[in-house]
Write an enzyme that holds these catalytic residues in place. Sequence first.
Site, PDB file in Angstrom:
ATOM      1  N   HIS A 121      -4.784  24.409 -14.671  1.00  0.00           N
ATOM      2  CA  HIS A 121      -4.512  24.163 -13.244  1.00  0.00           C
ATOM      3  C   HIS A 121      -5.817  24.074 -12.464  1.00  0.00           C
ATOM      4  O   HIS A 121      -6.021  23.131 -11.681  1.00  0.00           O
ATOM      5  CB  HIS A 121      -3.636  25.289 -12.694  1.00  0.00           C
ATOM      6  N   GLU A 122      -6.686  25.046 -12.655  1.00  0.00           N
ATOM      7  CA  GLU A 122      -7.940  25.037 -11.903  1.00  0.00           C
ATOM      8  C   GLU A 122      -8.789  23.830 -12.278  1.00  0.00           C
ATOM      9  O   GLU A 122      -9.459  23.233 -11.432  1.00  0.00           O
ATOM     10  CB  GLU A 122      -8.701  26.349 -12.130  1.00  0.00           C
ATOM     11  N   HIS A 125      -7.950  20.882 -10.342  1.00  0.00           N
ATOM     12  CA  HIS A 125      -8.693  20.781  -9.071  1.00  0.00           C
ATOM     13  C   HIS A 125     -10.060  20.121  -9.304  1.00  0.00           C
ATOM     14  O   HIS A 125     -10.504  19.294  -8.512  1.00  0.00           O
ATOM     15  CB  HIS A 125      -8.884  22.160  -8.442  1.00  0.00           C
ATOM     16  N   ASP A 131      -3.181  21.147  -4.781  1.00  0.00           N
ATOM     17  CA  ASP A 131      -2.001  21.931  -5.138  1.00  0.00           C
ATOM     18  C   ASP A 131      -0.744  21.186  -4.736  1.00  0.00           C
ATOM     19  O   ASP A 131      -0.728  20.435  -3.752  1.00  0.00           O
ATOM     20  CB  ASP A 131      -2.035  23.285  -4.411  1.00  0.00           C
TER      21      ASP A 131
HETATM   22 ZN    ZN Z   1      -4.511  25.543  -7.155  1.00  0.00          ZN
END
Ligand code: ZN
Length: 189
Positions: A121-122, A125, A131
């Site tokens: 997830h990170e 980014h 998000d």
């Molecule tokens: Zn996030």
Amino acid sequence: MLKRTVIGLVAVSSALVGGFVVPNAMADDVAPAAVTISYDDSLAPEYTNEITQAIQIWNDSVNNVEIVKAQSGQPAEVTFESFDGWPQAELGPMFPGDNGTIWMGKQAVDEGYNVIRIAAHEFGHSLGLPDVKPGPCESLMSGSTGGVDCTNAQPNAEEIAEVEANYANGAANAPKKEQHRVIIGWQDS
Ligand SMILES: [Zn+2]
């Protein structure tokens, strides 16, 4: 991907021996060569296994950007760091020469969130994805709102398409550095 990898190796070795400019073997292809960015996990030693798996997931999912592990002591476009609070990351997309950070937050790990999902997830980014909250577990970028029991670390079709678009034109799409120094936290809704 194999073809691109072989070409990359040829280019590197040629540069080392004589600095010749290698003709662009991809010139006849429609798509430009993949952008290559590197990551450094040496500051997050307790998470290296999960980080490796998260990076593998991204490399298996996208073609326009390739993520490699930085050689020891070499600068990386994305650096993972251990952190006591919640996971956070600087928003990309990161391009060669950038230096973004991902904070692998122990607080989320202690609460039971899946570490591979956190790392993937990170890194989403780092690849320029915002998000998507609140969201289902099926969405990687739903982050913590996917639930503490969510172990999905795979980006969905929309997330893959957005990353591919971010890197579709190679470095021509690189944002100015100051445009992506936004820090996004795991627990933000
Ligand atoms: Zn996030």
